[in-house]
Design a protein around this motif. Structure first.
Motif, PDB file in Angstrom:
ATOM      1  N   UNK A   5      -7.333  -4.421  -8.146  1.00 59.43           N
ATOM      2  CA  UNK A   5      -7.365  -5.133  -6.872  1.00 59.43           C
ATOM      3  C   UNK A   5      -6.121  -5.992  -6.620  1.00 59.43           C
ATOM      4  N   UNK A   6      -5.687  -6.723  -7.632  1.00 59.13           N
ATOM      5  CA  UNK A   6      -4.563  -7.637  -7.447  1.00 59.13           C
ATOM      6  C   UNK A   6      -3.284  -6.936  -6.969  1.00 59.13           C
ATOM      7  N   UNK A   7      -2.913  -5.778  -7.527  1.00 57.20           N
ATOM      8  CA  UNK A   7      -1.700  -5.110  -7.024  1.00 57.20           C
ATOM      9  C   UNK A   7      -1.793  -4.701  -5.549  1.00 57.20           C
ATOM     10  N   UNK A   8      -2.969  -4.308  -5.116  1.00 51.22           N
ATOM     11  CA  UNK A   8      -3.146  -3.921  -3.715  1.00 51.22           C
ATOM     12  C   UNK A   8      -2.992  -5.140  -2.803  1.00 51.22           C
ATOM     13  N   UNK A   9      -3.658  -6.207  -3.174  1.00 52.97           N
ATOM     14  CA  UNK A   9      -3.575  -7.438  -2.373  1.00 52.97           C
ATOM     15  C   UNK A   9      -2.142  -7.960  -2.372  1.00 52.97           C
TER      16      UNK A   9
END
Length: 72
Positions: A5-9
């Protein structure tokens, strides 16, 4: 969460659409609340610092500084 999730955000924080960027910034703050304290500095702060130091987009610097302030 950190690997998926963090890389997408993080990628969405520099989107050309201001509404997408704002939603991504809000998501970063919420993710920061969910992360263990020891995970914030190595995983989240580099993203925020990168935005705060962005020399190409003033909006990125302002948004990054705002998120950094909230996380501290």
């Amino acid at each position: 969460m950190l690997q998926e999730l963090l890389p997408i955000v993080a990628a969405l924080t520099t989107d050309t659409n201001p509404q997408v960027r704002q939603a991504a910034m809000e998501s970063l703050v919420e993710l920061g609340k969910l992360l263990a304290h020891e995970d914030v500095q190595p995983h989240l702060l580099p993203i925020v610092k990168s935005l705060a130091k962005d020399t190409t987009e003033e909006e990125h610097r302002v948004e990054g500084a705002q998120v950094r302030h909230v996380l501290h």
